[in-house]
Design an enzyme around this catalytic site. Structure first.
Site, mmCIF file in Angstrom:
data_model
loop_
_atom_site.group_PDB
_atom_site.id
_atom_site.type_symbol
_atom_site.label_atom_id
_atom_site.label_comp_id
_atom_site.label_asym_id
_atom_site.label_seq_id
_atom_site.Cartn_x
_atom_site.Cartn_y
_atom_site.Cartn_z
ATOM 1 N N LEU A 133 0.829 -1.203 0.000
ATOM 2 C CA LEU A 133 0.000 0.000 0.000
ATOM 3 C C LEU A 133 0.866 1.257 0.000
ATOM 4 O O LEU A 133 0.693 2.144 -0.825
ATOM 5 C CB LEU A 133 -0.923 -0.002 1.225
ATOM 6 N N GLU A 135 3.866 4.081 -0.332
ATOM 7 C CA GLU A 135 4.747 4.495 -1.422
ATOM 8 C C GLU A 135 5.740 5.526 -0.888
ATOM 9 O O GLU A 135 5.565 6.052 0.215
ATOM 10 C CB GLU A 135 3.928 5.071 -2.579
ATOM 11 N N PRO A 136 6.785 5.852 -1.650
ATOM 12 C CA PRO A 136 7.767 6.822 -1.169
ATOM 13 C C PRO A 136 7.153 8.161 -0.769
ATOM 14 O O PRO A 136 7.633 8.815 0.163
ATOM 15 C CB PRO A 136 8.728 6.976 -2.359
ATOM 16 N N GLY A 139 2.719 7.683 2.801
ATOM 17 C CA GLY A 139 2.779 6.743 3.907
ATOM 18 C C GLY A 139 1.506 6.842 4.715
ATOM 19 O O GLY A 139 0.531 6.127 4.475
ATOM 20 N N ILE A 165 7.946 -2.264 2.092
ATOM 21 C CA ILE A 165 7.200 -3.508 1.931
ATOM 22 C C ILE A 165 7.889 -4.632 2.698
ATOM 23 O O ILE A 165 8.970 -5.100 2.318
ATOM 24 C CB ILE A 165 7.063 -3.875 0.436
ATOM 25 N N THR A 166 7.276 -5.063 3.795
ATOM 26 C CA THR A 166 7.767 -6.226 4.526
ATOM 27 C C THR A 166 7.642 -7.461 3.639
ATOM 28 O O THR A 166 6.606 -7.681 3.027
ATOM 29 C CB THR A 166 6.962 -6.429 5.819
ATOM 30 N N GLN A 343 17.539 -0.925 31.128
ATOM 31 C CA GLN A 343 17.985 -0.232 32.343
ATOM 32 C C GLN A 343 18.246 -1.225 33.468
ATOM 33 O O GLN A 343 19.230 -1.100 34.210
ATOM 34 C CB GLN A 343 16.941 0.798 32.768
ATOM 35 N N ILE A 344 17.386 -2.203 33.618
ATOM 36 C CA ILE A 344 17.543 -3.184 34.701
ATOM 37 C C ILE A 344 18.814 -4.011 34.510
ATOM 38 O O ILE A 344 19.516 -4.327 35.474
ATOM 39 C CB ILE A 344 16.292 -4.078 34.782
ATOM 40 N N GLU A 370 1.951 0.005 10.014
ATOM 41 C CA GLU A 370 0.487 -0.142 9.913
ATOM 42 C C GLU A 370 -0.260 1.007 10.576
ATOM 43 O O GLU A 370 -1.244 0.805 11.308
ATOM 44 C CB GLU A 370 0.052 -1.507 10.446
#
Length: 390
Positions: A133, A135-136, A139, A165-166, A343-344, A370
């Site tokens: 969906l 495009e450059p 978004g 595109i994943t 951090q922990i 998404e």
């Protein structure tokens, strides 16, 4: 490396079949995903064989119709599968979510003939999908997309570039949104485009701060010809299909975010129990105990939120507002929890010897994909007070 299998969340599942399904997913995660996750993310290796295994195990089509190879599972169950996979490795959990998103248009809006012809291979035949969906130059403003499809006899010829595109370059099919008519959302149509179509190519994958094992690439369509039988839905219906798919896809991202957050919490708890300072385990210090308590509470709240939205969807009730809330809350939670986990662990949390830094890098993208979390706030506000500029 100190990757560990995620702790087993006490899940409330509706059926014995669902409980068996989660047990299967946990076995796959423990044996096939977790042992190689850190090394493969570091080298940027995409685990295609894992998706082949998921397909063979019946896990790539869980929320879809069993008539076509799906699993007939409610979203309430499917999302918990996603969470388990994302806790083991986000590349896998997010990959399943994207495949489900890419399959939606055909499963929900395809003709009977299209579904019979294509869905069995997509849901259980080893194929892997991608959703095209963005495009450059479009978004968040997806309705302004420029990729165009022009009729030529019984075919459509598609030209344009898709971005972010994943699975770009590794998918077997792409659900592509292209402009077939007027400017704006009413001029967009959906197409099912095979990856081997002439004129279709993928650029080199983007170099990312996280999710290095999941390829994200631009997709170039240079005179790609597809028959009208691969048009999904009516002409001009594509944007409505895209938005409907994203409502469900946002729940997938929410579940993945909680999976990453849970993995980070598990790592932090395990470390706090073992690490000793001033003669005792750091888990005994109240300041750190409060951090862990807050992390766990945020995770439980996020899990309850995405499951509540899923149950609305399963009941056939409106759930778009709740999906936006789940995506917003769960991904913000993942960012906070993974940051606290680093951090922990202190200095160790900042090294690649422990997975906490990877979880933190991966969590960030979930606030973007998404629909950014700013877009989610706009969606929620529209449900509350109506559109802007009324």
């Amino acid at each position: 490396m100190h990757d560990r299998a995620p702790q087993l969340v006490d899940r409330q599942l509706p059926t014995d079949e669902a409980r068996d399904l989660i047990a299967l997913v946990r076995d796959i995660a423990r044996q096939e995903i977790v042992p190689r996750a850190a090394e493969e993310e570091d080298t940027g290796r995409f685990p295609r064989e894992v998706f082949t295994l998921l397909s063979a195990s019946g896990l790539l089509g869980l929320p879809y119709d069993a008539e076509y190879g799906g699993g007939d599972q409610p979203y309430e169950v499917y999302l918990q599968v996603l969470e388990e996979l994302a806790a083991a490795r986000l590349t896998v959990g997010l990959g399943l979510s994207v495949h489900t998103l890419a399959s939606y248009a055909l499963a929900a809006h395809g003709t009977k003939q299209q579904q019979v012809e294509h869905l069995p291979a997509i849901l259980g035949g080893g194929l892997l999908g991608a959703y095209a969906l963005s495009e450059p130059s479009s978004g968040s403003d997806a309705a302004s997309l420029r990729t165009r499809a022009v009729r030529d006899g019984g075919d459509w010829v598609i030209n344009g570039t898709k971005a972010w595109i994943t699975h770009g370059g590794v998918a077997d099919f792409y659900t592509v949104m292209a402009r077939t008519g007027e400017e704006g959302p009413r001029g967009i149509t959906a197409f099912l485009v095979p990856a081997d179509a002439e004129g279709l190519s993928a650029a080199a994958p983007e170099k990312k701060m996280g999710l290095k094992g999941s390829p994200t690439a631009q997709l170039h369509l240079d005179g790609v010809r597809v028959p009208d039988s691969r048009r999904i839905g009516e002409e001009g219906q594509g944007f409505a299909i895209a938005l409907s798919a994203l409502d469900s896809g946002r729940l997938g991202i929410a579940a993945c975010a909680i999976g990453v957050a849970q993995a980070a919490l598990d790592e932090a708890v395990g470390y706090a129990r073992q690490r000793r300072q001033f003669g005792r385990a750091i888990a005994d210090f109240q300041g750190l105990r409060f951090m862990l308590a807050d992390m766990a509470t945020q995770i439980e709240a996020g899990r309850a939120l995405y499951l509540s939205a899923a149950r609305l969807r399963d009941a056939g009730r409106p759930f778009a507002r709740q999906a936006a809330m789940a995506k917003l809350h769960c991904t913000d939670t993942a960012m906070r929890v993974t940051t606290d986990a680093v951090q922990i662990l202190g200095g160790y949390g900042y090294t690649a010897d422990f997975p906490a830094e990877r979880y933190m890098r991966e969590a960030k993208v979930l606030q973007i994909v998404e629909g950014t979390n700013q877009i989610q706030r706009m969606v929620i506000a529209r449900h509350l007070v109506g559109p802007e500029g009324r």
